[in-house]
Design an enzyme around this catalytic site. Structure first.
Site, PDB file in Angstrom:
ATOM      1  N   HIS A  34     -41.892  35.403 -15.709  1.00 18.67           N
ATOM      2  CA  HIS A  34     -41.839  36.313 -16.853  1.00 18.67           C
ATOM      3  C   HIS A  34     -40.475  36.146 -17.541  1.00 18.67           C
ATOM      4  O   HIS A  34     -39.616  35.426 -17.069  1.00 18.67           O
ATOM      5  CB  HIS A  34     -42.018  37.754 -16.378  1.00 18.67           C
ATOM      6  N   HIS A 143     -29.268  30.919 -12.094  1.00 19.06           N
ATOM      7  CA  HIS A 143     -28.723  32.285 -12.114  1.00 19.06           C
ATOM      8  C   HIS A 143     -27.229  32.273 -11.752  1.00 19.06           C
ATOM      9  O   HIS A 143     -26.416  32.955 -12.394  1.00 19.06           O
ATOM     10  CB  HIS A 143     -29.467  33.163 -11.109  1.00 19.06           C
ATOM     11  N   ASN A 324     -29.679  46.318 -10.699  1.00 21.36           N
ATOM     12  CA  ASN A 324     -29.759  47.635 -10.067  1.00 21.36           C
ATOM     13  C   ASN A 324     -28.369  48.283 -10.108  1.00 21.36           C
ATOM     14  O   ASN A 324     -27.486  47.981  -9.292  1.00 21.36           O
ATOM     15  CB  ASN A 324     -30.267  47.518  -8.624  1.00 21.36           C
ATOM     16  N   ARG A 464     -35.989  60.074 -15.809  1.00 21.56           N
ATOM     17  CA  ARG A 464     -35.076  58.947 -16.045  1.00 21.56           C
ATOM     18  C   ARG A 464     -33.886  59.366 -16.887  1.00 21.56           C
ATOM     19  O   ARG A 464     -34.034  60.000 -17.924  1.00 21.56           O
ATOM     20  CB  ARG A 464     -35.828  57.797 -16.705  1.00 21.56           C
TER      21      ARG A 464
END
Lengths: 586, 103
Positions: A34, A143, A324, A464
């Site tokens: 994705h 990455h 995160n 959230r």
């Protein structure tokens, strides 16, 4: 050299649909490739980058990034003939024999992972580009390169953590004197990213998409209630690696396609699965809290061990897990590192940048300068904004400010009065966060603001939190950090100062943290100027900053998309460059 | 084909049980046909074999038939260890976990 890095595996989901036609839509997200994107590297420096989703308007689009490539070339005034290399951020070639084990694996390799599959996209979109100039870069190396070669550090530990690359879930590198050396890697069978995604799916959210929602839910729960479960399934080995027993329960490719066995294990040993429409209960909050605490421990274990091993006090990270913010905040507070750098496009869109940078490094062209705030996307002129406004005709009222100071003063006043505004200015951000160029802004000091923004535009889950953008000069006044702490990418949580929490109800999370973006004059003079203008009105050089999109859609790219989103929601004013737009009252 | 030492097959069966959480019934069971080994688990097994027996099998030199069964893996490990060792090899079972502190 002109190198275009690209990411995405356009065949992955279609292959899964064809061979496993009975899976649910949510199960089709258990797949790779994705966030297709393109990034143009010219003589070792990134000059343009964007995700394909911003053009084809399909969130997390995996399509071959033809639009993103064309944008990059256009921004640099180039054509495909000027490109020396295309570098793709997956390299399955070394694993080819492993995929010849059975006919289905062989077909998967051929149709999805092989260079031939990549070349079919290239031939379709850029038939004149020579196949021999298309290269593949190992996914985790891409990455790692995206983090190391934009860190500005000569010597640092580089940790890559995501769902999986070709075969691994975590890879550890040492960046030294311009080279990346692989120190260790952990199998995808022990992927903390996959475990996090699996529990995300089990809790009624989307795999490979909604993990940040679980991170937002976690502070409402009790991390101890389900801690024994996570302590039982995750083993911390003394060599700095981990082992996750539950992921090995899925023993065949069939089982791994939907993680059937491991999900049954969650059902039987953690808690019953939640349907997306079901209410979120204390049990779900507690499971999210325990999962997040588990991730925090894992990242401290891995990064702490290898930091000690390499004696490195600097940590650079990329891969989806590096988005995160809570785990990053724990790493920052742990004292194990003096400095932490998260490459802001840490997800797979950023691996396009890394693939290009890795190839440039191999050619000896890398400069390794710290990534500026990543405004590498499309930018539209006043004439283009004017044309978009003209298309909206009498539905809008437009006022043009003669200079930027006037624009900032007007926007600051509206924010101080409690209005929600769209702020669209300059080049689009690369990466998942809106950092002040495609943003919805509001006053963080109003307790009702979170619910209001949710009601009029975002329609997102009430639990959230929204994030603050604050001037670098005032960061320590509001947050528990030393003066001039730079956290420019909204990738790390910090504590809101105890005495300030009540003044910042719209951005202070339930555990008194905030997902901070600092804005400095040198990185983004215009957004910084706006914050100063806001400071003159409210006493706080700070805004609530959330991405300019509605639920389920990518962040807006063009002025027309910004206007359409503005007109279809309750956003009260829209600033398109120096144009102030309101709804027509007649 | 030179016979491998008897305990080796058992060590490999134990390794697969411990690391991949799969109990293999017989040394002749087809690990590929039964789905025990696929691209992901085979990569993991290569790492585990390296850590447990000190044999490195580069991906480019890998032959799938060497991994069909416990027996064929035992032959492979024995062959590789005999090539790289001057002295007869006794199969150490030191694991990565025991060599703490080093990646």
């Amino acid at each position: 050299m002109n190198i275009v890095g690209i990411s995405g595996l356009e065949g992955a989901v279609p292959f899964k649909r064809k061979h496993w036609p009975d899976l649910s839509e949510r199960e089709y997200r258990i797949s790779q490739g994705h966030d297709a994107a393109a990034a143009l590297i010219v003589d070792g420096s990134p000059v343009a980058a964007a995700a394909e989703e911003r053009f084809d308007r399909r969130k997390h689009s995996a399509s071959f990034p033809a639009n993103a490539i064309r944008f990059c070339l256009e921004r640099a005034g180039m054509s495909i003939r000027d490109v020396d290399e295309i570098a793709h951020s997956f390299d399955y070639a070394p694993y080819r024999k492993l995929y010849s084990l059975d006919p289905l694996s062989a077909k998967l390799y051929r149709e999805v992972y092989s260079k031939e599959a990549l070349l079919s996209g290239m031939r379709r979109e850029f038939p004149e580009f020579p196949a021999e100039r298309v290269h593949q870069v190992n996914h985790h190396l891409a990455h790692a390169a995206s983090a190391y070669y934009t860190s500005g550090w000569d010597d640092c530990l580089v940790v890559v953590a995501d769902g999986m690359g070709e075969a691994h879930g975590v890879s550890i590198y040492q960046g030294l004197e311009g080279r990346l050396e692989l120190l260790a890697s952990m199998s995808a069978l022990d992927s903390i990213g996959i475990l996090y995604s699996l529990v995300t799916l089990h809790l009624g959210f989307d795999f490979n998409s909604d993990e940040y929602k679980i991170m937002g839910l976690a502070p409402y729960g009790d991390p101890d209630r389900f801690r024994p479960f996570f302590d039982d399934i995750v083993e911390y080995l003394p060599n700095g690696t981990i082992r996750i027993r539950i992921l090995r329960c899925d023993r065949t490719r069939e089982e791994r396609e939907k993680h059937g066995v491991s999900r049954r294990y969650l059902e039987e040993h953690l808690l019953p699965s939640r349907h997306p429409d079901d209410e979120v209960t204390d049990a779900h909050r507690d499971a999210a809290a325990a999962l997040q605490a588990c991730l925090d421990r894992v990242m401290l274990h891995i990064c702490g061990h290898f930091g000690k091993f390499t004696r490195s006090r600097r940590l650079a990270m990329a891969g989806g897990v590096a988005l995160n913010c809570t785990a990053n905040g724990h790493l920052l507070k742990s004292g194990k590192f003096d400095e932490i750098y998260i490459q802001p496009a840490a997800g797979d869109d950023g691996s396009a940048l890394g693939a290009g940078l890795q190839r440039a490094a191999q050619a000896g062209e890398i400069h390794n300068r710290r990534f500026f705030t990543p405004y590498l996307g499309p930018c539209y002129s006043s004439a283009e904004i004017n044309a978009a406004l003209a298309e909206c005709g009498e539905r809008v009222e437009v006022c043009h400010h003669s200079n930027f100071e006037g624009t900032c003063t007007a926007a600051a006043r509206l924010l101080a009065q409690g209005h929600v505004i769209g702020w669209y200015r300059g080049a689009m951000e690369y990466g998942p966060r809106a950092l002040g160029h495609r943003s919805i802004l509001a006053d963080p000091g109003r307790p009702e603001m979170r619910d209001r923004i949710n009601a009029i535009v975002k329609m997102r889950e009430a639990f959230r939190p929204f994030a603050p953008a604050v001037s670098l000069e005032q960061v320590h006044c509001w947050f528990d950090v030393p003066p001039n702490t730079e956290l420019p990418y909204m990738t790390t949580i910090v504590d809101v100062r105890k005495e300030c929490a009540e003044q910042l109800p719209a951005i202070t999370h339930v555990n008194r943290t905030a997902r901070l973006q600092t804005v400095s004059c040198k990185d983004d003079v215009e957004f910084h100027t706006l914050l100063q203008a806001v400071g003159r009105e409210t006493g706080r050089e700070m805004v609530l900053n959330t991405s300019f999109n509605v639920k389920g859609q990518p962040i807006v790219n063009t002025p027309r998309q910004a206007l359409d989103t503005f007109l279809s929601t309750g956003i009260e004013f829209l600033f398109l460059g120096d144009f102030q737009v309101g709804r027509a009252t007649h | 084909m030179e016979r491998y030492p008897a305990p080796l097959a058992r060590h490999i069966t134990d390794l697969i049980a411990e690391k991949l959480l799969v109990e293999v019934g017989s040394s002749e069971d087809d690990l590929v046909a039964s789905g025990v080994l696929d691209s992901l688990t085979l990569v993991q097994l290569l790492v585990d074999l390296e850590h447990r027996f000190g044999v490195t099998i580069p991906l480019e030199e890998l032959e799938i038939d060497d991994f069909r069964s416990i027996t064929s893996i035992a032959h492979l490990v024995h062959r590789r260890t005999q090539i790289s060792a001057a002295e007869p090899v006794t199969y150490a079972t030191a694991t990565l976990e025991e060599s703490a502190g080093h990646p």
